[in-house]
Enzyme design. Structure first.
Site, PDB file in Angstrom:
ATOM      1  CE  LYS A   1     -11.726  -1.470  -2.051  1.00 50.40           C
ATOM      2  NZ  LYS A   1     -12.660  -1.409  -0.933  1.00 50.40           N
TER       3      LYS A   1
ATOM      4  CE  LYS B   1      -4.879  -6.852  -1.770  1.00 52.96           C
ATOM      5  NZ  LYS B   1      -5.715  -6.640  -0.617  1.00 52.96           N
TER       6      LYS B   1
ATOM      7  CE  LYS C   1      -4.350  -1.847   1.334  1.00 51.37           C
ATOM      8  NZ  LYS C   1      -5.709  -1.561   1.683  1.00 51.37           N
TER       9      LYS C   1
HETATM   10  P1  ADP Z   1      -8.838  -3.517  -0.876  1.00 54.86           P
HETATM   11  O1  ADP Z   1      -7.714  -4.468  -0.619  1.00 54.86           O
HETATM   12  O2  ADP Z   1      -9.394  -3.624  -2.247  1.00 54.86           O
HETATM   13  O3  ADP Z   1      -8.518  -2.093  -0.456  1.00 54.86           O
HETATM   14  P2  ADP Z   1     -10.241  -3.867   1.678  1.00 54.86           P
HETATM   15  O4  ADP Z   1      -8.936  -3.678   2.362  1.00 54.86           O
HETATM   16  O5  ADP Z   1     -11.328  -2.895   1.980  1.00 54.86           O
HETATM   17  O6  ADP Z   1     -10.027  -3.978   0.090  1.00 54.86           O
HETATM   18  O7  ADP Z   1     -10.740  -5.349   2.012  1.00 54.86           O
HETATM   19  C1  ADP Z   1     -12.042  -5.741   2.389  1.00 54.86           C
HETATM   20  C2  ADP Z   1     -12.126  -7.260   2.484  1.00 54.86           C
HETATM   21  O8  ADP Z   1     -11.954  -7.851   1.203  1.00 54.86           O
HETATM   22  C3  ADP Z   1     -11.035  -7.879   3.378  1.00 54.86           C
HETATM   23  O9  ADP Z   1     -11.604  -8.938   4.118  1.00 54.86           O
HETATM   24  C4  ADP Z   1     -10.036  -8.444   2.403  1.00 54.86           C
HETATM   25  O10 ADP Z   1      -9.342  -9.565   2.932  1.00 54.86           O
HETATM   26  C5  ADP Z   1     -10.933  -8.845   1.248  1.00 54.86           C
HETATM   27  N1  ADP Z   1     -10.202  -8.808  -0.033  1.00 54.86           N
HETATM   28  C6  ADP Z   1      -9.690  -7.698  -0.619  1.00 54.86           C
HETATM   29  N2  ADP Z   1      -9.110  -8.016  -1.788  1.00 54.86           N
HETATM   30  C7  ADP Z   1      -9.246  -9.375  -1.939  1.00 54.86           C
HETATM   31  C8  ADP Z   1      -8.866 -10.320  -2.953  1.00 54.86           C
HETATM   32  N3  ADP Z   1      -8.234  -9.931  -4.047  1.00 54.86           N
HETATM   33  N4  ADP Z   1      -9.186 -11.629  -2.781  1.00 54.86           N
HETATM   34  C9  ADP Z   1      -9.846 -12.048  -1.680  1.00 54.86           C
HETATM   35  N5  ADP Z   1     -10.243 -11.199  -0.687  1.00 54.86           N
HETATM   36  C10 ADP Z   1      -9.948  -9.891  -0.805  1.00 54.86           C
END
Ligand code: ADP
Length: 332
Positions: free
Chosen positions: A200, A197, A110
């Site tokens: 966003k 992965k 990040k």
């Molecule tokens: P991002 O990583 O897109 O910023 P968040 O941190 O808000 O998303 O994550 C929200 C939930 O979604 C968490 O439980 C996280 O583990 C899950 N998550 C985020 N990206 C993935 C992914 N690529 N595959 C599986 N789970 C994910």
């Protein structure tokens, strides 16, 4: 007594299929059996460069999205309406090991995204510290289970370390050790780059929105990377990802038949891509319809969420009161 479940999601842009299949789908299913707390965590969203005017809009938009996929209003809260999370987070800073927090791989990923999003290569202390706030999010409800994607395993380990140091310091098994719950698809990959992965923060082509229009989904799946050019007997990460999306979207029968084709060596990639796009489009269309219905009652739903946040806050206040008593801090 019912066991407690806690999970959170950041209001940073759209909800994508990584979030949904990795975590939120489980949130919905667990509501039947457990006492559930699901947070839209805006204190976390400000750890990356962001637009002040858009934050509230994104927070409400995510609330409607979560309701549209089946999360119940009474289980939802907005984190900044429960400021005790931040207070417990501060207390936990003093129970978290600096060396351990430095090892978090999410911070490494990040912080790279943070520098590209800011004009002056900015990385906030908040971004470094966010796993500690996350420990507070979980422990303030004394959660037994935390349904999250695989990317959060390291943070859960840190949460348990904080809980255990806290318990040692106060001489009491006050916090229970929370356990991770994974779905069948705990790691969804970016369609444009299956070495990373779906996320966003990585940019538009790296995620498929749960509420995307048909044309966009078809385009993203059609151009999904299937081969990375490396020779291997294993299925490529891009293909695994398409199969995972297909199954996650509920098309089990088609999934099994295409998997058989793959095993016999006669899978046509275009068939897999078409089937995956069909399944995702059907799912997204259903979610979009539901969201449109909910948006017709915008005012009433916002009121409901403020009420549920208030009720959930009472649970958080109780824990914080006990924590202050145990640690020697003052209570009014
Ligand atoms: P991002 O990583 O897109 O910023 P968040 O941190 O808000 O998303 O994550 C929200 C939930 O979604 C968490 O439980 C996280 O583990 C899950 N998550 C985020 N990206 C993935 C992914 N690529 N595959 C599986 N789970 C994910």
């Amino acid at each position: 007594m019912k066991k407690t479940v806690l999970s959170c999601i950041q209001p940073t842009g759209e909800m994508h299929y990584g979030n949904y299949l990795g975590a939120v789908k489980n949130w919905v299913d667990l509501q039947e059996k457990y006492d559930c707390f699901y947070g839209v965590v805006d204190y976390h969203a400000i750890t990356m460069p962001y637009k002040t005017k858009k934050l509230r809009e994104d927070t409400w938009s995510l609330i409607f999205n979560l309701l549209a996929v089946g999360v119940k209003a009474e289980n939802l809260f907005i984190q900044s309406l429960v400021p005790e999370h931040a207070e417990l987070g501060w207390i936990f800073n003093n129970f978290a090991s600096y060396g351990r927090v430095q090892k978090m791989t999410q911070f490494k990923d990040k912080s790279r995204d943070s520098t590209t999003k800011s004009k002056d290569n900015f990385i906030s202390v908040g971004l470094f510290d966010y796993p500690v706030l996350q420990a507070a999010d979980i422990l303030i409800y004394k959660a037994d289970y935390v349904p999250v994607g695989k990317d959060q395993d390291q943070h859960l380990e840190l949460t348990r370390e904080i809980a255990s140091r806290f318990n040692n310091q106060v001489g009491k098994e006050y916090f229970v050790m929370p356990e991770t719950l994974h779905t069948e698809s705990p790691k969804i990959l970016s369609p444009a780059d299956p070495t990373r992965k779906m996320s966003k923060s990585a940019g538009e082509k790296h995620y498929i929105s749960v509420f995307a229009e048909e044309a966009r989904i078809r385009k993203q799946i059609r151009s999904a990377v299937t081969d990375t050019g490396e020779e291997s007997d294993d299925m490529s990460a891009g293909l695994v990802n398409l199969f995972t999306l297909l199954k996650g979207a509920g098309a089990d029968g088609v999934h099994d038949s295409l998997m058989k084709d793959y095993q016999n060596g006669d899978l046509k990639y275009v068939n897999l891509k078409d089937a995956t796009a069909d399944a995702l489009v059907a799912m997204s269309n259903g979610f979009r319809e539901k969201r449109a219905e909910l948006l017709a009652d915008k005012k009433e739903i916002k009121y409901k969420i403020k009420q549920s946040s208030r009720a959930i806050r009472e649970r958080a206040q109780q824990t914080l009161k006990e924590v202050k008593d145990l640690t020697g801090l003052m209570n009014v």
